[in-house]
Design an enzyme around this catalytic site. Structure first.
Site, PDB file in Angstrom:
ATOM      1  N   TYR A 111      31.881  13.838   4.568  1.00 17.03           N
ATOM      2  CA  TYR A 111      30.622  13.173   4.931  1.00 17.03           C
ATOM      3  C   TYR A 111      29.467  14.149   4.777  1.00 17.03           C
ATOM      4  O   TYR A 111      29.586  15.314   5.182  1.00 17.03           O
ATOM      5  CB  TYR A 111      30.658  12.680   6.380  1.00 17.03           C
ATOM      6  CG  TYR A 111      30.886  11.189   6.491  1.00 17.03           C
ATOM      7  CD1 TYR A 111      30.055  10.309   5.821  1.00 17.03           C
ATOM      8  CD2 TYR A 111      31.921  10.671   7.267  1.00 17.03           C
ATOM      9  CE1 TYR A 111      30.258   8.938   5.914  1.00 17.03           C
ATOM     10  CE2 TYR A 111      32.128   9.307   7.364  1.00 17.03           C
ATOM     11  CZ  TYR A 111      31.284   8.443   6.685  1.00 17.03           C
ATOM     12  OH  TYR A 111      31.479   7.102   6.772  1.00 17.03           O
ATOM     13  N   GLU A 160      25.709  13.021   5.044  1.00 16.50           N
ATOM     14  CA  GLU A 160      24.402  12.354   5.145  1.00 16.50           C
ATOM     15  C   GLU A 160      23.268  13.372   5.180  1.00 16.50           C
ATOM     16  O   GLU A 160      23.384  14.405   5.854  1.00 16.50           O
ATOM     17  CB  GLU A 160      24.320  11.508   6.429  1.00 16.50           C
ATOM     18  CG  GLU A 160      24.970  10.163   6.306  1.00 16.50           C
ATOM     19  CD  GLU A 160      26.328  10.127   6.959  1.00 16.50           C
ATOM     20  OE1 GLU A 160      27.004  11.187   6.931  1.00 16.50           O
ATOM     21  OE2 GLU A 160      26.698   9.073   7.475  1.00 16.50           O
ATOM     22  N   ASP A 177      14.353   0.641 -15.552  1.00 19.99           N
ATOM     23  CA  ASP A 177      15.782   0.669 -15.223  1.00 19.99           C
ATOM     24  C   ASP A 177      16.478   0.865 -16.573  1.00 19.99           C
ATOM     25  O   ASP A 177      16.641  -0.078 -17.333  1.00 19.99           O
ATOM     26  CB  ASP A 177      16.182  -0.646 -14.566  1.00 19.99           C
ATOM     27  CG  ASP A 177      17.674  -0.714 -14.277  1.00 19.99           C
ATOM     28  OD1 ASP A 177      18.433   0.130 -14.812  1.00 19.99           O
ATOM     29  OD2 ASP A 177      18.094  -1.620 -13.538  1.00 19.99           O
ATOM     30  N   THR A 227      22.185   3.507 -13.865  1.00 15.48           N
ATOM     31  CA  THR A 227      23.591   3.699 -13.517  1.00 15.48           C
ATOM     32  C   THR A 227      24.080   4.854 -14.386  1.00 15.48           C
ATOM     33  O   THR A 227      23.376   5.321 -15.287  1.00 15.48           O
ATOM     34  CB  THR A 227      24.444   2.459 -13.829  1.00 15.48           C
ATOM     35  OG1 THR A 227      24.196   2.073 -15.185  1.00 15.48           O
ATOM     36  CG2 THR A 227      24.141   1.305 -12.900  1.00 15.48           C
ATOM     37  N   LYS A 268      27.535   3.584 -17.985  1.00 13.47           N
ATOM     38  CA  LYS A 268      27.445   2.761 -19.200  1.00 13.47           C
ATOM     39  C   LYS A 268      27.413   3.707 -20.404  1.00 13.47           C
ATOM     40  O   LYS A 268      28.372   4.443 -20.606  1.00 13.47           O
ATOM     41  CB  LYS A 268      26.225   1.839 -19.107  1.00 13.47           C
ATOM     42  CG  LYS A 268      26.325   0.858 -17.919  1.00 13.47           C
ATOM     43  CD  LYS A 268      25.193  -0.133 -17.901  1.00 13.47           C
ATOM     44  CE  LYS A 268      25.360  -1.181 -16.812  1.00 13.47           C
ATOM     45  NZ  LYS A 268      24.856  -0.770 -15.506  1.00 13.47           N
ATOM     46  N   ARG A 327      31.079   5.493 -11.952  1.00 11.92           N
ATOM     47  CA  ARG A 327      30.166   4.468 -11.438  1.00 11.92           C
ATOM     48  C   ARG A 327      29.276   5.098 -10.377  1.00 11.92           C
ATOM     49  O   ARG A 327      29.761   5.525  -9.327  1.00 11.92           O
ATOM     50  CB  ARG A 327      30.953   3.322 -10.808  1.00 11.92           C
ATOM     51  CG  ARG A 327      32.071   2.806 -11.640  1.00 11.92           C
ATOM     52  CD  ARG A 327      32.601   1.506 -11.091  1.00 11.92           C
ATOM     53  NE  ARG A 327      31.754   0.424 -11.497  1.00 11.92           N
ATOM     54  CZ  ARG A 327      31.818  -0.161 -12.693  1.00 11.92           C
ATOM     55  NH1 ARG A 327      32.705   0.230 -13.587  1.00 11.92           N
ATOM     56  NH2 ARG A 327      31.006  -1.131 -13.017  1.00 11.92           N
TER      57      ARG A 327
HETATM   58  N1  DSN Z   1      26.798  -5.740 -14.768  1.00  6.08           N
HETATM   59  C1  DSN Z   1      26.020  -4.887 -15.625  1.00  6.08           C
HETATM   60  C2  DSN Z   1      25.903  -5.432 -16.985  1.00  6.08           C
HETATM   61  O1  DSN Z   1      26.886  -5.938 -17.455  1.00  6.08           O
HETATM   62  O2  DSN Z   1      24.876  -5.351 -17.630  1.00  6.08           O
HETATM   63  C3  DSN Z   1      24.712  -4.560 -15.076  1.00  6.08           C
HETATM   64  O3  DSN Z   1      24.817  -4.151 -13.756  1.00  6.08           O
END
Ligand code: DSN
Length: 469
Positions: free
Chosen positions: A61, A63, A216, A242, A245, A251
């Site tokens: 932990y 925080e 984003d 994120t 990707k 993640r």
């Molecule tokens: N679920 C993702 C996508 O497929 O674009 C975005 O969060």
């Protein structure tokens, strides 16, 4: 085995400790190995990232911020988080005097929500790309009967849209609507859009309305790091992403925010950004508890990889493969929304083929190709999307090149033709389509044969990552 292991099963291998779960994981690994992963938002992360994720860091932990934690014992966790922050700035070529970063968001939607909480405030106004036009839920989405996204529940959202004829963002309409809606924040971000965003235009519209501009860049963050698509950092106040990707990490989520002077008023007064404390406090204690330190370590590893020449080569291949798929699909008569791609994905409009995205997705899933149905510009119902979103990052990580993607397109084309044949010989509902797919022996045999071809092809490309899992 030590005494503790005997008593509490603390050292037993998962295969012995929990065969039920481990068998399912093994089956998923096999699905990934034998299948063709074309979900545009997915990727295969590296073995080193897997190792960070499976490490002791998950036990801790922490925080608070590095050096200011609410728990003791964070000496090494601090080092990891600071290193992750440093690498995040380096990966995007950012000066730490001008940009700060928070690497604690658990993923992209929590990162976005933290930014809104910090800077927009309750019922503040946000404009994001309409979900059915390629936006993301976390940029706000509501139907006439329901506020679907919490962004629309707790803030006031108003969408901008694409031109249904071209599939391109209608910046002029955004400009007009923003003048009336007066948003506090404009979100330049996409979930299904194959073209570069015009961040300069977004900036001009935001400036006219004294709005923050947030990008984003989740889908394209790996391509941005490689310098191959438009760079949101040039024009935006905040950039979220994120990390799993195109960036190919675990993640997780990151928020980048500007520091220093935001603007100079006519009387010469400097207005400062002052976002650092607000954003950090919105993430914790506002919205989250302890950061996921194993994820943060995994992100740090991925960011180190993102600074290598090999990463740039990979990202260029992602784009080359997407262009190859686009051309190969067009040669076979498929319609591609916007007529091409600048990034890692294409959106196939199946309306001219007289079949919908749900049936397309279903048949492809049956033959081992993972893809998702998606709305196309002008779709009347989000429940019956007309398109298929296809992305190249994951298969490029398996080292597929242009010629391999020509073969993948052949599989997709054969699948769609099979779906058309089934559709012509069953009732009009999806239920009847699925029944034909699963119950007609001759259809089942054809599907099995094509699936076998897909699996034989896929098995020639090793999966990156951990050997076992
Ligand atoms: N679920 C993702 C996508 O497929 O674009 C975005 O969060």
């Amino acid at each position: 085995m030590n005494g503790m292991g005997d008593r509490w099963n603390m050292t037993t291998d998962i295969r012995d400790e929990d065969p039920e779960i481990s068998q399912i994981i093994i089956k998923e690994k096999e699905r990934q190995r034998k299948g063709l992963e074309l979900i545009a938002s997915e990727n295969f992360t590296s073995k080193a990232v897997h190792q960070a994720l499976g490490s002791c860091l998950t036990n801790k932990y922490s925080e608070g911020q590095p050096g200011q934690r609410y728990y003791g014992g964070n000496e090494f966790i601090d080092q990891i988080e600071v290193l992750c922050q440093k690498r995040a700035l380096e990966a995007y070529g950012l000066d730490s005097e001008k940009w700060g970063v928070n690497v604690q968001p658990l993923s992209g939607s929590p990162a976005n929500f933290a930014v809104y909480t910090a800077l927009v405030g309750p019922h503040g106004r946000i404009m994001g790309l309409h979900l059915p036009d390629g936006g993301h839920l976390s940029h706000g989405f509501m139907t006439p009967s329901k506020k679907i996204s919490a962004t629309s529940v707790y803030f006031e959202s108003f969408p901008y849209k694409v031109d249904p004829m071209t599939g391109l963002i209608d910046y002029d309409r955004l400009h007009e609507n923003a003048k009336m809606f007066l948003p506090k924040m404009i979100v330049a971000g996409v979930s299904c859009y194959s073209r570069n965003l015009d961040y300069k235009r977004f900036r001009e519209i935001a400036n006219e309305n004294d709005a923050y501009l947030m990008a984003d860049m989740a889908h394209v963050s790996g391509l941005v790091a490689a310098g191959l698509v438009a760079n949101p950092f040039e024009y935006c106040d905040i950039v979220t992403t994120t990390t799993h990707k195109t960036l190919r990490g675990p993640r997780s989520g990151i928020i980048f925010y500007r520091k220093g002077v935001r603007k100079v008023l006519k009387n010469g007064t400097q207005v400062m950004y002052e976002m650092e404390r607000k954003i950090n406090e919105a993430v914790f204690p506002g919205l989250q508890g302890g950061p996921h330190n194993h994820q943060i370590a995994g992100v740090a590893v991925a960011l180190k990889q993102a600074c290598t020449p090999e990463f740039k080569v990979y990202q260029q291949q992602v784009i080359n493969n997407a262009r190859t798929m686009c051309t190969a699909m067009q040669k076979r008569g498929y319609s591609i929304v916007t007529g091409g791609t600048d990034n890692h994905l294409i959106l196939v409009d199946l309306r001219p083929n007289k079949i919908d995205g749900a049936r397309g997705e279903k048949i492809l899933e049956e033959i081992g190709i993972a893809i998702n149905k998606n709305t196309c510009p002008g779709d009347k119902s989000a429940l019956k999307p007309s398109g298929l979103r296809i992305g190249t990052p994951a298969l490029t990580s398996r080292n597929l090149k242009e010629a391999d993607f020509e073969q993948v397109v052949d599989f997709i084309d054969r699948g769609i033709k099979m779906a058309l044949e089934i559709q012509a010989n069953c009732g009009p509902t999806l239920k009847e389509f699925n029944a034909k797919l699963h119950e007609d022996e001759s259809v089942k045999a054809k599907v099995a044969a094509l699936k076998n071809d897909v699996e034989t092809f896929a098995l020639a490309f090793p999966l990156p990552g951990h050997e076992d899992w």
